[in-house]
Design an enzyme around this catalytic site. Structure first.
Site, PDB file in Angstrom:
ATOM      1  N   GLU A   1      -9.025   9.416   4.956  1.00  0.00           N
ATOM      2  CA  GLU A   1      -9.040   7.804   4.955  1.00  0.00           C
ATOM      3  C   GLU A   1     -10.438   7.615   3.782  1.00  0.00           C
ATOM      4  O   GLU A   1     -10.268   6.456   3.146  1.00  0.00           O
ATOM      5  CB  GLU A   1      -9.806   7.211   6.031  1.00  0.00           C
ATOM      6  CG  GLU A   1      -8.666   6.599   7.271  1.00  0.00           C
ATOM      7  CD  GLU A   1      -7.850   5.366   6.474  1.00  0.00           C
ATOM      8  OE1 GLU A   1      -8.108   5.057   6.031  1.00  0.00           O
ATOM      9  OE2 GLU A   1      -6.269   6.011   6.881  1.00  0.00           O
TER      10      GLU A   1
ATOM     11  N   LYS B   1     -15.552   4.567   4.986  1.00  0.00           N
ATOM     12  CA  LYS B   1     -14.467   4.052   5.521  1.00  0.00           C
ATOM     13  C   LYS B   1     -14.298   5.348   7.140  1.00  0.00           C
ATOM     14  O   LYS B   1     -14.531   6.270   6.893  1.00  0.00           O
ATOM     15  CB  LYS B   1     -13.509   4.205   5.749  1.00  0.00           C
ATOM     16  CG  LYS B   1     -12.989   3.141   4.201  1.00  0.00           C
ATOM     17  CD  LYS B   1     -10.974   3.425   3.681  1.00  0.00           C
ATOM     18  CE  LYS B   1     -10.582   2.561   4.552  1.00  0.00           C
ATOM     19  NZ  LYS B   1      -9.223   2.600   3.799  1.00  0.00           N
TER      20      LYS B   1
ATOM     21  N   GLU C   1     -13.456   5.994  -0.699  1.00  0.00           N
ATOM     22  CA  GLU C   1     -14.653   4.744   0.330  1.00  0.00           C
ATOM     23  C   GLU C   1     -15.434   5.750   1.284  1.00  0.00           C
ATOM     24  O   GLU C   1     -14.929   5.740   2.041  1.00  0.00           O
ATOM     25  CB  GLU C   1     -13.876   3.655   0.750  1.00  0.00           C
ATOM     26  CG  GLU C   1     -12.374   3.242  -0.785  1.00  0.00           C
ATOM     27  CD  GLU C   1     -12.340   1.529  -0.042  1.00  0.00           C
ATOM     28  OE1 GLU C   1     -12.423   0.870   0.577  1.00  0.00           O
ATOM     29  OE2 GLU C   1     -10.700   2.470  -0.222  1.00  0.00           O
TER      30      GLU C   1
ATOM     31  N   GLU D   1       0.784  -1.078  -0.265  1.00  0.00           N
ATOM     32  CA  GLU D   1       0.166  -0.256   0.251  1.00  0.00           C
ATOM     33  C   GLU D   1       0.512   1.110  -0.067  1.00  0.00           C
ATOM     34  O   GLU D   1       1.729   1.070   0.539  1.00  0.00           O
ATOM     35  CB  GLU D   1      -0.650   0.258   0.861  1.00  0.00           C
ATOM     36  CG  GLU D   1      -1.867  -1.162   1.410  1.00  0.00           C
ATOM     37  CD  GLU D   1      -2.750  -1.049   2.672  1.00  0.00           C
ATOM     38  OE1 GLU D   1      -2.463   0.569   3.228  1.00  0.00           O
ATOM     39  OE2 GLU D   1      -3.292  -2.489   3.429  1.00  0.00           O
TER      40      GLU D   1
END
Length: 399
Positions: free
Chosen positions: A329, A323, A320, A266
């Protein structure tokens, strides 16, 4: 053992290693997280990835709808065995076998599942019980693959966070925490035996926002800067990404595993954040991801491991919206929820960034037009859709 048998035996070993070494096509991959209720259908995601020539992806579970969508795509996918399953898997070989039979074996070879990430960021994390069950879970999953004759095709790994390091600056000082070593050492030993790499989640973004007074933003973004000089190795670093990878190599070397490959599982940069995340801007996210992609496509190593080509999965495919945690995030996506690009780094979105009720798209001939039409009509509510294709000679057609 006779000479013919010896030749056959070593041929099998070499073949298995060749299979494992090709578990990552090229150098660039993307994490496909799905903690959201508004992102494109998996079939449309496959279309996006193929258009962007993304041939490696990682998901954090083994969702069957996703695995079916990737069938025949040629995209290599790493599935995830969630942290919540580790305790059960670690003490139950049959449970590990059932998981592999249910979530991996039925989709091969049509869906190119090349790896299983057993847990994510376990060592150094807050649940120390998971530290203890990680290796038994890893072994049970590997043994299940081995019994199914899949161990040479599907790699077993476990990505780590920066929390496993006692120090990582300068890179040559990279060292694992003493508290982690009783669990890390046997895990590395097993991964060394089965030829698995060391996966690390590395985020210059997080390092910078935690200490903006002492870290040069340009150094974190791959932009022109003085860099740092590592006196022990006499090596110069002009970006934090490579320095963090070499800190991993230094820690592995100190632990006795200098030949283990490091792959970044990541890395990314948020395009929006909370007030205390001032560096989370569209401009910085674009700069980081554009320069990262350009650097990876050069297929080069790091200053400390120049012959080890750097490979990385970028985080993430989409913003997203579900999250938890800080605003950043929910804003790491290369693409927005509607399939349009978050910013331009050379990719084409499913829809333009300013999509309204009337949508015009340019789609190259190799694009899967049916998927595009299906996604637009389903997610945008458009009454009129015009899709054009363009040949290499510049001839346009309306579909």
């Amino acid at each position: 053992m006779g000479s013919v048998n010896r030749f056959f035996f070593w041929s099998l070993i070499i073949s298995a290693n060749l299979v494992m070494s090709s578990a990552f096509i090229g150098t660039y991959g993307v994490n496909y997280g799905r903690i959201a209720d508004n992102i494109p259908h998996p079939e449309s995601v496959v279309t996006l990835m193929k258009a962007a020539k993304i041939m490696n992806t990682r998901i954090f579970d083994a969702d069957h709808e996703v695995l079916k969508a990737f069938k025949g795509s040629g995209i290599e996918i790493m599935v995830g065995l969630g942290n919540e399953f580790l305790r059960d898997i670690s003490v139950n070989e049959d449970r590990a076998m059932n998981w592999v039979k249910e979530n991996v074996e039925p989709f091969l070879p049509g869906t190119r599942i090349v790896g299983i990430a057993v847990g994510n960021e376990i060592l150094g994390g807050g649940d120390q019980e998971l530290w203890e069950v990680l290796l038994p879970a890893v072994k049970n999953v590997y043994n299940a693959l081995d019994r199914l004759q899949l161990a040479g095709k599907v790699q077993v790994s476990s990505p780590h966070s920066a929390a496993v390091f006692a120090t990582s600056y300068p890179p040559s000082a990279g060292t694992f925490k003493e508290s982690v070593m009783p669990y890390m050492k046997p895990l590395l030993e097993f991964f060394s035996q089965i030829k698995s790499p060391f996966y690390i989640n590395t985020y210059p973004f997080l390092a910078y926002i935690s200490d903006p007074d002492h870290i040069d933003l340009n150094y974190a973004l791959f932009k022109k800067n003085p860099g740092i000089y590592d006196q022990k190795t006499n090596l110069h670093y002009d970006n934090m990404f490579e320095a963090q990878i070499d800190a991993s190599y230094a820690a592995l070397e100190k632990a006795g595993y200098e030949n283990m490959e490091v792959i970044v599982s990541e890395t990314g940069w948020a395009s929006h954040g909370d007030p205390n995340e001032a560096a989370a801007t569209v401009s910085n996210a674009r700069t980081y991801n554009y320069n990262l992609r350009k650097r990876l496509l050069k297929k080069k190593g790091t200053p400390y491991r120049p012959k080890r080509v750097v490979k990385a999965y970028v985080f993430a495919m989409f913003n997203e919206n579900l999250k938890p945690g800080p605003t950043s995030e929910r804003n790491f996506g290369l693409f927005k929820a509607d399939g349009s690009i978050s910013y331009s780094i050379g990719f084409t979105g499913l829809v333009p960034s300013s999509a309204k009720s009337f949508i015009t798209m340019k789609v190259w001939l190799w694009f899967n037009t049916i998927d595009v039409l299906h996604y637009i009509s389903r997610s945008s509510g458009a009454d009129n859709i015009v899709v054009t294709t363009e040949t290499d000679s510049g001839v346009k057609r309306i579909l």
